[in-house]
Design an enzyme around this catalytic site. Structure first.
Site, short mmCIF file in Angstrom:
data_model
loop_
_atom_site.label_atom_id
_atom_site.label_comp_id
_atom_site.label_asym_id
_atom_site.label_seq_id
_atom_site.Cartn_x
_atom_site.Cartn_y
_atom_site.Cartn_z
N LYS A 201 0.86 -1.18 0.00
CA LYS A 201 0.00 0.00 0.00
C LYS A 201 0.90 1.23 0.00
O LYS A 201 1.96 1.23 0.61
CB LYS A 201 -0.87 -0.03 1.26
CG LYS A 201 -1.98 0.98 1.24
CD LYS A 201 -2.97 0.75 2.36
CE LYS A 201 -4.02 1.85 2.36
NZ LYS A 201 -4.66 2.01 1.03
N LYS A 237 19.82 11.36 0.49
CA LYS A 237 19.60 12.14 1.70
C LYS A 237 20.40 13.43 1.62
O LYS A 237 21.51 13.45 1.08
CB LYS A 237 20.02 11.33 2.93
CG LYS A 237 19.09 10.15 3.16
CD LYS A 237 19.62 9.20 4.20
CE LYS A 237 18.72 7.96 4.25
NZ LYS A 237 19.41 6.82 4.91
N ARG A 292 25.17 -2.07 6.43
CA ARG A 292 26.48 -1.39 6.39
C ARG A 292 26.51 -0.26 7.42
O ARG A 292 25.49 0.10 7.99
CB ARG A 292 26.67 -0.76 5.00
CG ARG A 292 25.56 0.24 4.71
CD ARG A 292 25.73 0.98 3.40
NE ARG A 292 24.76 2.07 3.30
CZ ARG A 292 23.55 1.97 2.79
NH1 ARG A 292 23.11 0.80 2.32
NH2 ARG A 292 22.74 3.02 2.75
N VAL A 295 26.38 6.63 5.75
CA VAL A 295 26.95 7.98 5.63
C VAL A 295 26.64 8.80 6.88
O VAL A 295 27.52 9.46 7.44
CB VAL A 295 26.38 8.70 4.38
CG1 VAL A 295 26.85 10.14 4.32
CG2 VAL A 295 26.74 7.95 3.10
C1 MV4 Z 1 7.47 3.70 0.10
C2 MV4 Z 1 6.81 4.94 0.00
C3 MV4 Z 1 5.45 4.97 0.20
N1 MV4 Z 1 4.78 3.83 0.45
N2 MV4 Z 1 6.75 2.59 0.35
C4 MV4 Z 1 11.85 5.29 -1.03
C5 MV4 Z 1 13.15 4.74 -0.60
C6 MV4 Z 1 12.90 3.31 -0.29
N3 MV4 Z 1 13.74 2.86 0.77
C7 MV4 Z 1 11.45 3.26 0.06
N4 MV4 Z 1 10.87 4.48 -0.44
C8 MV4 Z 1 9.55 4.68 -0.31
N5 MV4 Z 1 8.79 3.58 -0.05
C9 MV4 Z 1 5.44 2.66 0.51
N6 MV4 Z 1 4.73 1.54 0.75
C10 MV4 Z 1 7.57 6.08 -0.26
C11 MV4 Z 1 8.95 5.96 -0.44
C12 MV4 Z 1 9.62 7.20 -0.74
C13 MV4 Z 1 10.48 7.80 0.17
C14 MV4 Z 1 10.76 7.23 1.42
C15 MV4 Z 1 11.63 7.84 2.29
C16 MV4 Z 1 12.20 9.05 1.96
C17 MV4 Z 1 11.95 9.64 0.75
C18 MV4 Z 1 11.09 9.03 -0.16
C19 MV4 Z 1 10.83 9.64 -1.37
C20 MV4 Z 1 10.00 9.03 -2.26
C21 MV4 Z 1 9.40 7.82 -1.94
#
Ligand code: MV4
Length: 449
Positions: A201, A237, A292, A295
């Site tokens: 979701k 980041k 790991r 940073v």
């Molecule tokens: C998501 C999400 C919304 N819903 N999963 C981006 C990095 C990856 N580790 C997982 N990410 C995301 N997963 C669900 N189910 C939105 C993101 C996401 C995001 C997450 C953390 C920080 C920045 C972001 C930017 C775009 C999308």
């Protein structure tokens, strides 16, 4: 304890590992590419071995070259830093087969966490909350429709071998589902050599909060609090801080305890990071684990007053967590600004020669960098020039120290993201702790105006 460690990395993290080794009385071996012959990690290590041409795939990612260097120098262990080979389970296995300690968790755990759908399933089974989604990979269109019916729209399709934001696709309506599913599989095959995808979701306007963990080789594990990493641009980041302004002590303790219990069940050792998303109701969900050193580890080091890299080396050598860390008391607030060699408005890389370089200092100011005046930022690697970290008794003090430090940081000859950081720190929503993953898009849409 190890007598000699090879550092399979470059830049500031290679220097960070070198310092930790020096404090522990361990001899160091640097490896470097032809683009890095004047790099500081080469100068400061006890020995240095050139492992190939500038491109990462020919040098820092070249497993036979790195292992040959380790064998020639006769090291006991390899520290992989971050990026490059740090989460490569095959590399960790080759180290073991060569009787060299890989400073990180076991190859099995690296592999488990590298398969994102499996990490999700294992962590759910171990008791962590996960976002409603598919039961492992979604093999075909029929299953995709079935899962979509269960979880509803909007949803997100993620590459099982992806991670860190690579290979994701948002699906908002039923009619987009099957085309998106096929495109996601094709893109995943293209990018990662595997078409495997899973579904979750979609959490809209999330915050990214991650917990630092540290485990020894005797089944002991602890967490060192969280880092707020919501401020990202294109999954890179930009600014991180600890503690998060949106976690209360009870939520932190409860989540921390659940994470520690779950990781004990999978036999986690070494430093690691559990990534969570927080929805707008404040609920936290596991999304991925990084095996790991990261940073942004310094923000945790400043508030927990623990040397994570030294600790990581000591647990890899078999020491017990109690002896390495002991009781932790968190103090104050820390912020890290990543200063990249980029145009602060277009974000285009800006490699080249640094003509002037002056670092700020003073109480609560830390700079992790491998840059120097007349040194070169090569175009082949990441664009990180320096990590500027400030600590204060509270968030306000960390912010005002960061503003002073950014003003006192002089880098000439290349563009850097210093002006972007000044803008973030001046923003009323940032200062109020009021932001989500879209904050930087909004801020930079008006950059320079
Ligand atoms: C998501 C999400 C919304 N819903 N999963 C981006 C990095 C990856 N580790 C997982 N990410 C995301 N997963 C669900 N189910 C939105 C993101 C996401 C995001 C997450 C953390 C920080 C920045 C972001 C930017 C775009 C999308």
């Amino acid at each position: 304890m190890f007598k000699k460690i090879l550092i399979a990395n470059r830049g500031e993290i290679a220097l960070r590992v070198l310092s930790a080794c020096k404090e522990l009385g361990i001899r160091t071996v640097a490896v470097y590419s032809e683009a890095d012959s004047h790099a500081l990690h080469v100068r400061f290590a006890d020995e240095a071995i050139c492992i190939g041409p500038p491109r990462s795939s020919d040098s820092y990612l070249n497993i036979p070259q790195v292992i040959s260097a380790a064998e020639i120098a006769d090291v006991d262990a390899i520290h992989p830093g971050y990026g490059f080979l740090s989460e490569n389970a095959n590399f960790a296995e080759v180290c073991e087969a060569s009787h060299i300690t890989f400073i990180g968790p076991s190859p099995d755990v690296i592999r488990m966490m590298g398969e994102k759908d499996r990490a999700r399933a294992e962590m759910a089974a171990a008791g962590l909350p996960v976002i409603p989604g598919s039961d492992g990979i979604v093999p075909d269109e029929t299953t995709a429709e079935k899962v979509a019916n269960e979880i509803g729209f909007p949803l997100i399709i993620k590459a099982a071998e992806g991670g860190g934001g690579r290979g994701m696709r948002v699906v908002r309506t039923k009619k987009e589902l099957l085309p998106s599913f096929q495109t996601a599989r094709a893109e995943s095959e293209q990018a990662f050599g595997s078409p495997n995808v899973y579904m979750e979701k979609l959490i809209e306007h999330p915050r990214h909060i991650e917990f630092q963990v540290l485990g020894d080789k005797h089944g002991n594990i602890m967490h060192l609090g969280e880092r707020e990493c919501t401020l990202q641009r294109r999954h890179q980041k930009v600014l991180e801080e600890s503690p998060s302004t949106v976690l209360d002590a009870a939520t932190r303790d409860c989540m921390g305890r659940q994470i520690v219990d779950a990781l004990r069940k999978v036999g986690y050792s070494s430093a690691g990071t559990v990534e969570l998303l927080q929805d707008t109701d404040g609920k936290l969900y596991f999304i991925e684990m990084n095996t790991r050193i990261q940073v942004e580890h310094p923000v945790t080091e400043m508030v927990a007053r623990v040397d994570l890299v030294k600790s990581q080396i000591r647990v890899a050598a078999g020491e017990k967590l109690d002896d390495v860390v002991g009781p932790v008391r968190f103090e104050g607030h820390a912020i890290e600004c990543r200063i990249n060699a980029e145009n602060p408005e277009t974000f285009r890389p800006s490699p080249g020669r640094i003509t002037a370089f002056r670092v700020p200092g003073g109480p609560g100011v830390r700079v992790d960098t491998a840059a120097y005046a007349d040194g070169v930022i090569p175009p082949y690697y990441d664009s990180l020039v320096a990590k500027l970290v400030t600590h204060g008794r509270d968030r306000a003090e960390a912010i005002v120290r960061m503003e002073g430090a950014l003003d006192g940081f002089i880098i000439e000859g290349i563009h850097t993201t210093i002006p972007l950081h000044k803008r973030i720190l001046a923003d009323p929503d940032f200062r109020a702790g009021n932001f989500d993953t879209h904050f930087l898009e909004r801020l930079t849409a008006t950059a320079g105006k």
